[in-house]
Design a protein around this motif. Structure first.
Motif, PDB file in Angstrom:
ATOM      1  N   TRP A  74      -5.624  -0.917   0.023  1.00  0.00           N
ATOM      2  CA  TRP A  74      -6.070  -2.174   0.388  1.00  0.00           C
ATOM      3  C   TRP A  74      -7.302  -1.796   1.512  1.00  0.00           C
ATOM      4  O   TRP A  74      -8.227  -2.512   1.275  1.00  0.00           O
ATOM      5  CB  TRP A  74      -4.972  -2.694   1.373  1.00  0.00           C
ATOM      6  CG  TRP A  74      -5.242  -3.825   2.107  1.00  0.00           C
ATOM      7  CD1 TRP A  74      -5.532  -3.826   3.579  1.00  0.00           C
ATOM      8  CD2 TRP A  74      -5.650  -5.208   1.769  1.00  0.00           C
ATOM      9  NE1 TRP A  74      -5.835  -5.155   4.176  1.00  0.00           N
ATOM     10  CE2 TRP A  74      -6.079  -6.007   3.102  1.00  0.00           C
ATOM     11  CE3 TRP A  74      -6.034  -5.962   0.664  1.00  0.00           C
ATOM     12  CZ2 TRP A  74      -6.458  -7.309   2.985  1.00  0.00           C
ATOM     13  CZ3 TRP A  74      -6.401  -7.324   0.802  1.00  0.00           C
ATOM     14  CH2 TRP A  74      -6.601  -7.921   2.018  1.00  0.00           C
ATOM     15  N   ALA A 108      -5.368  -0.656  -5.867  1.00  0.00           N
ATOM     16  CA  ALA A 108      -4.660  -1.450  -4.750  1.00  0.00           C
ATOM     17  C   ALA A 108      -3.837  -2.143  -5.569  1.00  0.00           C
ATOM     18  O   ALA A 108      -2.961  -2.742  -5.277  1.00  0.00           O
ATOM     19  CB  ALA A 108      -5.794  -2.366  -4.094  1.00  0.00           C
ATOM     20  N   GLU A 109      -4.250  -2.976  -6.792  1.00  0.00           N
ATOM     21  CA  GLU A 109      -3.309  -3.826  -7.390  1.00  0.00           C
ATOM     22  C   GLU A 109      -2.135  -3.239  -8.011  1.00  0.00           C
ATOM     23  O   GLU A 109      -1.121  -3.559  -7.836  1.00  0.00           O
ATOM     24  CB  GLU A 109      -4.147  -4.369  -8.628  1.00  0.00           C
ATOM     25  CG  GLU A 109      -5.074  -5.140  -8.035  1.00  0.00           C
ATOM     26  CD  GLU A 109      -6.147  -5.720  -9.399  1.00  0.00           C
ATOM     27  OE1 GLU A 109      -6.045  -5.125 -10.481  1.00  0.00           O
ATOM     28  OE2 GLU A 109      -6.671  -6.783  -9.491  1.00  0.00           O
ATOM     29  N   ALA A 144      -0.390   1.161  -0.524  1.00  0.00           N
ATOM     30  CA  ALA A 144      -0.776  -0.072  -0.634  1.00  0.00           C
ATOM     31  C   ALA A 144      -1.792  -0.308   0.393  1.00  0.00           C
ATOM     32  O   ALA A 144      -2.750  -0.715   0.504  1.00  0.00           O
ATOM     33  CB  ALA A 144       0.195  -1.346  -0.613  1.00  0.00           C
ATOM     34  N   ALA A 169      -0.811  -0.592  -6.721  1.00  0.00           N
ATOM     35  CA  ALA A 169       0.067  -0.371  -5.415  1.00  0.00           C
ATOM     36  C   ALA A 169       0.655  -1.371  -4.892  1.00  0.00           C
ATOM     37  O   ALA A 169       1.578  -1.333  -3.904  1.00  0.00           O
ATOM     38  CB  ALA A 169      -0.579   0.243  -4.420  1.00  0.00           C
ATOM     39  N   GLY A 170       0.405  -2.612  -5.725  1.00  0.00           N
ATOM     40  CA  GLY A 170       1.175  -4.100  -5.115  1.00  0.00           C
ATOM     41  C   GLY A 170       0.475  -4.666  -4.013  1.00  0.00           C
ATOM     42  O   GLY A 170       1.175  -5.801  -3.715  1.00  0.00           O
ATOM     43  N   VAL A 171      -0.705  -4.548  -3.921  1.00  0.00           N
ATOM     44  CA  VAL A 171      -1.356  -5.453  -3.016  1.00  0.00           C
ATOM     45  C   VAL A 171      -1.624  -6.981  -3.689  1.00  0.00           C
ATOM     46  O   VAL A 171      -2.023  -6.832  -5.102  1.00  0.00           O
ATOM     47  CB  VAL A 171      -2.806  -4.755  -2.576  1.00  0.00           C
ATOM     48  CG1 VAL A 171      -3.777  -6.083  -1.837  1.00  0.00           C
ATOM     49  CG2 VAL A 171      -2.613  -3.738  -1.828  1.00  0.00           C
TER      50      VAL A 171
END
Length: 196
Positions: free
Chosen positions: A84, A106-107, A80, A109-111
């Protein structure tokens, strides 16, 4: 081009939709073809992004590709944080290719989407964002605008990541700024137009 939402907002992607002006050479010579084949058969699986203009200089392409592979596939940074940071650099550099390529990563990966939307608009970092992500955005801004880190930001970076990961993050910022600038000049198309 969309108008900026504020005086401090990052400009829109000025090259989006313009014709590419520094694409791959045609035809490829033997060294260029070998470099192209290595990209196609490697982890990237194709010739896109900065490697389109870099095909003009195969030794540079190979060296730059190896740095990028090390950062993306052998790095120590949290996924993340890495994705990011790449998005922040892409937005600060107004680069449509890296933004469109890394936004979904990024999305995934949990950002938080709200944080990515703030970066896209050039809005302030949301107060509830993970502290390491907020710090990474500050690092990117200081590097790209002032070309160094303040003592405070440097100290916070060492506390958050330690020396090895701080070096990696600084290198990640520099690598992606470099490829963004190259693609901005080349007018490299976004990933939806990937080809070659």
């Amino acid at each position: 081009m969309k108008p900026n939402p504020s005086a401090t907002a990052t400009p829109a992607f000025p090259e989006a939709g313009l014709p590419e002006r520094l694409g791959p050479p045609d035809p490829l010579d033997a060294a260029q073809q070998a470099a192209a084949d290595a990209l196609i058969n490697g982890p990237r699986g194709g010739i896109y992004g900065p490697f389109r203009p870099l095909l003009h200089r195969p030794p540079l392409l190979q060296a730059i590709a190896r740095v990028g592979e090390t950062l993306r596939f052998e790095g120590r940074l949290d996924t993340a944080l890495r994705e990011w940071t790449i998005c922040v650099v892409a937005r600060e550099a107004s680069n449509v290719f890296e933004w469109d390529m890394h936004l979904p990563l990024a999305e995934a990966a949990g950002v938080p989407p709200a944080a990515l939307a703030a970066v896209e608009r050039g809005a302030p970092t949301p107060a509830d964002l993970r502290s390491d992500l907020a710090l990474a955005r500050l690092v990117v801004r200081e590097l790209l605008t002032g070309h160094r880190l303040s003592e405070e930001t440097y100290g916070r970076s060492l506390s958050a990541w330690g020396e090895p990961e701080t070096v990696e993050l600084l290198t990640l910022v520099g690598y992606f700024a470099m490829v963004c600038w190259l693609m901005n000049v080349a007018r490299t198309p976004g990933p939806q137009s990937r080809g070659g």
